[in-house]
Design a protein around this motif. Structure first.
Motif, short mmCIF file in Angstrom:
data_model
loop_
_atom_site.label_atom_id
_atom_site.label_comp_id
_atom_site.label_asym_id
_atom_site.label_seq_id
_atom_site.Cartn_x
_atom_site.Cartn_y
_atom_site.Cartn_z
N ALA A 104 0.83 -1.21 0.00
CA ALA A 104 0.00 0.00 0.00
C ALA A 104 0.86 1.26 0.00
N ALA A 105 0.39 2.29 -0.70
CA ALA A 105 1.01 3.60 -0.62
C ALA A 105 0.56 4.28 0.67
N TYR A 106 1.37 5.23 1.16
CA TYR A 106 1.08 5.87 2.43
C TYR A 106 1.15 7.38 2.31
N LEU A 107 0.26 8.05 3.05
CA LEU A 107 0.24 9.50 3.13
C LEU A 107 -0.17 9.86 4.55
N HIS A 108 0.44 10.91 5.11
CA HIS A 108 -0.07 11.37 6.40
C HIS A 108 -0.43 12.85 6.31
N SER A 109 -1.40 13.23 7.13
CA SER A 109 -1.76 14.65 7.19
C SER A 109 -0.60 15.41 7.83
N THR A 110 -0.63 16.73 7.68
CA THR A 110 0.48 17.53 8.19
C THR A 110 -0.03 18.89 8.64
N ARG A 111 0.70 19.51 9.56
CA ARG A 111 0.41 20.88 9.95
C ARG A 111 1.49 21.83 9.42
N ARG A 112 2.32 21.33 8.52
CA ARG A 112 3.39 22.13 7.94
C ARG A 112 3.08 22.41 6.47
N PRO A 113 2.62 23.61 6.13
CA PRO A 113 2.43 23.95 4.71
C PRO A 113 3.77 23.90 3.98
N VAL A 114 3.74 23.48 2.72
CA VAL A 114 4.96 23.40 1.93
C VAL A 114 4.76 24.21 0.66
N PRO A 115 5.55 25.28 0.47
CA PRO A 115 5.39 26.13 -0.72
C PRO A 115 5.49 25.31 -2.00
N GLY A 116 4.57 25.59 -2.93
CA GLY A 116 4.60 24.92 -4.22
C GLY A 116 3.83 23.62 -4.27
N VAL A 117 3.36 23.12 -3.13
CA VAL A 117 2.60 21.88 -3.12
C VAL A 117 1.14 22.22 -2.84
N PRO A 118 0.26 22.06 -3.82
CA PRO A 118 -1.15 22.41 -3.61
C PRO A 118 -1.81 21.48 -2.62
N GLN A 119 -2.78 22.00 -1.90
CA GLN A 119 -3.52 21.22 -0.91
C GLN A 119 -4.56 20.36 -1.61
N ALA A 120 -4.51 19.05 -1.36
CA ALA A 120 -5.47 18.12 -1.96
C ALA A 120 -6.64 17.85 -1.05
N GLY A 121 -6.63 18.40 0.14
CA GLY A 121 -7.72 18.18 1.09
C GLY A 121 -7.30 18.65 2.46
N GLY A 122 -8.24 18.60 3.39
CA GLY A 122 -7.96 18.98 4.77
C GLY A 122 -9.16 18.69 5.64
N PHE A 123 -8.96 18.72 6.93
CA PHE A 123 -10.04 18.45 7.87
C PHE A 123 -9.63 18.99 9.23
N GLU A 124 -10.56 18.96 10.16
CA GLU A 124 -10.34 19.52 11.48
C GLU A 124 -10.37 18.42 12.54
N GLU A 125 -9.52 18.57 13.56
CA GLU A 125 -9.50 17.68 14.71
C GLU A 125 -9.92 18.53 15.91
N ALA A 126 -11.19 18.39 16.29
CA ALA A 126 -11.80 19.36 17.20
C ALA A 126 -11.13 19.43 18.56
N HIS A 127 -10.69 18.28 19.13
CA HIS A 127 -10.20 18.30 20.51
C HIS A 127 -8.71 18.59 20.61
N SER A 128 -8.03 18.72 19.47
CA SER A 128 -6.59 18.85 19.50
C SER A 128 -6.16 20.27 19.85
#
Length: 875
Positions: A104-128
């Motif tokens: 399987a391929a793997y991807l993890h969410s991140t809190r570090r924006p990276v210039p030049g890489v468009p955002q493919a999605g996002g979501f909120e973690e309410a209790h964090s």
């Protein structure tokens, strides 16, 4: 005497209770934190975040969950799955789950924006404490499955309410809908009401949602727990404040950092020895007795930088995606990197490998490799953004904490970061692993993380993993041309395509073969021996070739009759698929590049090229490349194509679809290569697997009736480790000795001669197709799964649907039986003849979605013959 549980302190003072499976208390402890939404913190003992643990235990926890997911999905489902882990705590866990799935391929969410890489999605973690998650895959196709049935596996360390998962699936399902989701966690702590919410949500979106967890339980919270927790934290911090001079010792809160560390103030530059690329001085020698923290007789030894030799091209983690190819490269490099660390550690006996926030997997795998390379005790944990109270009590999970300024220039501004249970942990060496983005002056400054670590251990090593930078993209989304001279040089050094008449009987301008010539190598094996080796797992089908079928005179006459009967229908399908490609991909200033999948796609690619030249005067480049089920596409062939053509212009071509296995294989393989469109253009799509096709009828394509003698005298492709090296194309043979029986030219010329008479029909059919809904239905795959179970085969790879695939079964494999649609007519004359010659029964079936289906012998050994394969057992 019972061992005190690391949650007793919180339970006794706040009344928070943990109840559940027998191992729940072994997996979790409790701590308190300042958080307006949740007072308590479940502290995992196997996650490797707050509690130092054996790296093998941490990786094994995720790996075992991954194996369970693989068992749940089956091999085919696991191969198509994408695993998504949550930042920051589950980035390493999710990666280990992907390891357990294997492919399987793997991807993890991140809190570090990276210039030049468009955002493919996002979501909120309410209790964090840090709520926003970004999804930044380098390849947008990583999240958009080639079909809805490809599973998405979401991995978090704990499943508390289900809100984060619901937010994720809701956000992704609207953009990248799927039929199946698998939720994975170490512990499921949801209430009964929360469990019902997930079930209702799955029904709402019409998807199947499975849950795989290691343990289940519940957290019981008394009334007013938030207020009581806040008051308890404040009381503990006041008490700890009275002992500020011993701020780094067990159970004490940290004093305010010096003025230089205040928010918005730049960190002092590190001394010259700490500059990037400069070796950090070795620590001073010690007599083996480590003085207590804060009581060193002299200055602490300086950290030592260790060059890891991280493999080129391998990402530092899953922030932008991590493929099976990356996994293989990392596994090969780990022993060498561990040996370098072991040399630098010398006689250290208790070692902590300390990762950095989201960078969990790289230090974890360095830790597992170091465990294997040394007899020392190795532990693993990481730093974190999460502020947690430290209390020096055996019944509390967080005994000590280090507080230091952020050192990666975070997008949300400077702030404090934490390392728990490191001070006072008895480590005589710490290996700090960060990515190069975090190797800043703040890391090396007084009061920074390195400075604080040296106060608590004899030796500190710094290992920097290069931060992965996705390839630059043009405004249209197409990768920019490579600028690295080595990349250009390597592409230029790849051999030019093979062409006829030196290789194949096709004219040199008809097709260029991106293959290596293995004509002088003996590769053929008897069909029965190959079948036994393939089904036993002893060999892959691409490691050898079947003995070429020599048609009888009767069969040759049948082929010619079938060609004469079907040539007009084939010409119409060729014209329709070619016009569709030109309409969709032949935009102004661009010319499609046909790349056929050898070998069934090659005659179709030649015919498409002839149509474009005949009808429009357009000379389309045409190449043939190898793709192997389970092994992927020829990477060197793609590199050559990318160096000589715009990948966006490439159109992959195949003869027909069966159940869609190659369609899926291509989509998965192209995740490793930028700019290529995984869509396949086929002559016939009876399986409903693609959106670019000439017809969806399951009819006889005469090129399926024979082997090399209708495909330019070229064998099917070969991929074997002793013949195909890292810099080689996949191989194939040119059967020059069969020239007298070659009908490749006859097939092409007969079909091309009908082009003029089908022009009007092609124009009408293409117009209708372009206006129609051509979305893949994957009806063929569903039918194959049903047939596999109905006939007791339990392996979709042994079910070959459609006229073309059934013919292949009869020519190359050990067939068990043929299922034929009742009253199928002339399209099955050749199938019935081959079946009669091989003694294979043909079973008439009503309601078959294909004209016919070939079943490979399900339990084949060389002693098994005839149609009663279900009674045969492997010897």
């Amino acid at each position: 005497m019972d061992v005190e549980w690391s949650g007793d302190w919180v339970t006794e003072r706040l009344g928070v209770e943990l109840a559940g499976d027998g191992e729940l208390r072994e997996l979790l402890g409790l701590a308190l934190r300042r958080n307006p939404k949740r007072a308590h913190l479940l502290v995992s003992n196997v996650l490797g975040k707050h509690v130092p643990q054996l790296p093998s235990v941490v990786h094994g926890a995720g790996y075992e969950l991954g194996k369970r997911v693989r068992d749940l999905l089956g091999e085919a489902g696991a191969r198509r799955a994408v695993v998504l882990g949550y930042a920051e705590t589950a980035t390493g866990l999710g990666h280990a789950v992907a390891d357990g799935l294997g492919t399987a391929a793997y991807l993890h969410s991140t809190r570090r924006p990276v210039p030049g890489v468009p955002q493919a999605g996002g979501f909120e973690e309410a209790h964090s404490h840090a709520t926003s998650h970004l999804l930044l895959p380098e390849r947008p196709g990583l999240l958009s499955a080639p079909d809805r049935s490809a599973p998405l596996v979401l991995v978090d360390d704990e499943f508390s309410t289900g809100n984060t998962v619901l937010n994720t699936v809701r956000a992704l399902h609207g953009r990248y809908p799927r039929d199946r989701y698998v939720i994975v966690a170490l512990v499921d702590m949801r209430s009964e009401a929360d469990q019902g919410r997930l079930t209702a949500f799955a029904e709402e979106i019409g998807a199947r949602v499975d849950l795989v967890v290691r343990a289940r339980g519940t957290v019981w919270l008394p009334d007013g727990v938030l207020e009581k927790g806040r008051a308890l934290v404040e009381a503990q911090e006041r008490e700890a404040g009275a002992t500020a001079p011993a701020a780094h010792e067990r159970g004490t809160a940290m004093p305010a950092p010096p003025a230089a560390h205040e928010r918005g103030t730049a960190m002092p530059a590190p001394p010259a020895a700490h500059e990037r690329g400069t070796a950090i001085p070795a620590p001073a020698a010690h007599d083996g007795v480590r003085p207590p923290a804060g009581e060193r007789p002299g200055p602490a030894p300086a950290p030592v930088r260790v060059e890891l030799g991280w493999p080129a091209g391998v990402p530092d983690g899953g922030r932008h995606g991590f493929t099976p190819a990356h996994r293989a490269a990392l596994e090969a490099a780990l022993p060498g990197m561990a040996a370098r660390l072991a040399d630098a550690l010398g006689e250290a006996r208790r070692i902590l490998v300390l990762g950095f926030e989201e960078l969990m997997y790289a230090p974890l795998r360095l830790g597992t490799a170091l465990q294997a390379a040394t007899t020392a005790e190795v532990r693993y944990s990481t730093t974190t953004r999460s502020p947690v109270l430290a209390v020096d009590d055996p019944g509390y999970a967080i005994r000590t904490r280090l507080v230091f300024p952020a050192h990666d220039e975070p997008a949300d501004g400077p702030g404090d970061r934490y390392a728990y249970n490191v001070a006072g942990g008895g480590f005589d060496a710490v290996v700090l692993v960060v990515d190069s983005v975090a190797d800043t002056p703040a890391l090396h400054a007084p009061g920074g993380l390195l400075d604080q670590l040296t106060a608590h251990t004899e030796r500190v090593l710094l290992a920097v993993v290069p931060s992965y930078r996705p390839a630059a993209r043009t405004p249209s989304g197409v990768p920019a041309p490579p600028t690295e001279p080595r990349e250009r040089l390597e592409a230029a050094m790849l051999p030019e395509p093979l062409r006829g008449p030196a290789f194949s009987s096709y004219a040199p301008d008809e097709v260029g073969w991106l293959l290596q010539d293995l004509s002088d190598t003996v590769l053929e094996a008897p069909t029965e021996e190959r079948e036994e080796a393939i089904q036993s797992g002893g060999a892959h089908y691409a490691e050898s070739l079947p003995v070429e079928y020599q048609p009888t005179a009767q069969y040759q006459e049948l082929f010619k009759a079938a060609l004469d009967t079907s040539a007009t229908r084939i010409a119409r399908a060729v014209g329709t698929v070619t016009e569709t490609v030109l309409a969709e991909r032949g935009h102004t200033g661009s010319r499609p590049v046909l790349v056929s999948l050898a070998r069934a796609g090659t005659p179709v690619g030649v015919l498409m090229r002839r149509w474009a030249l005949h009808r429009h005067g357009i000379d389309l480049p045409h190449y043939a490349v190898s793709i192997v089920r389970g092994r992927g596409i020829d990477a060197n062939a793609l590199r050559w194509l990318a160096a000589h053509h715009d990948p966006a212009d490439v159109v992959f071509v195949d003869g027909w679809t069966g159940k869609g296995a190659i369609t899926r294989e291509l989509a998965a393989a192209l995740q490793d290569f930028e700019g290529f469109d995984p869509e396949i253009a086929v002559l016939a799509d009876p399986g409903g697997c693609v959106r670019t096709y000439g017809t969806r009828e399951d009819f006889l394509v005469p090129s399926a009736c024979l082997n090399s003698t209708v495909s330019g005298l070229v064998s099917r492709t070969v991929l074997r480790a002793d013949l195909v090296g890292p810099q080689d194309y996949h191989g194939a043979k040119f059967y020059r000795e069969l020239a007298d029986d070659d009908v490749s030219g006859l097939f092409l010329d007969t079909v091309a001669a009908r082009f003029d008479e089908v022009t009007d029909a092609v124009d009408t059919g293409t117009k209708e197709l372009l206006a129609a809904d051509r979305a893949p239905t994957w009806e063929g795959w569903a039918a194959v799964e049903r047939i596999s179970e109905e006939y007791g085969i339990h392996d979709v790879n042994l079910v070959k649907p459609g006229v073309g695939e059934t013919t292949r079964v009869l020519l190359r494999r050990v067939p068990w039986k043929i299922l034929a649609k009742r009253d199928a007519g002339p399209d099955l004359h050749h199938v019935r003849l081959l079946a009669e010659q091989r003694g294979v029964p043909v079973e008439e079936v009503d309601g078959l979605p294909y004209t016919c289906v070939g079943l490979i012998h399900p339990k084949y050994t060389r002693g098994a013959t005839g149609a009663d394969g279900t009674a045969v057992t492997a010897r």
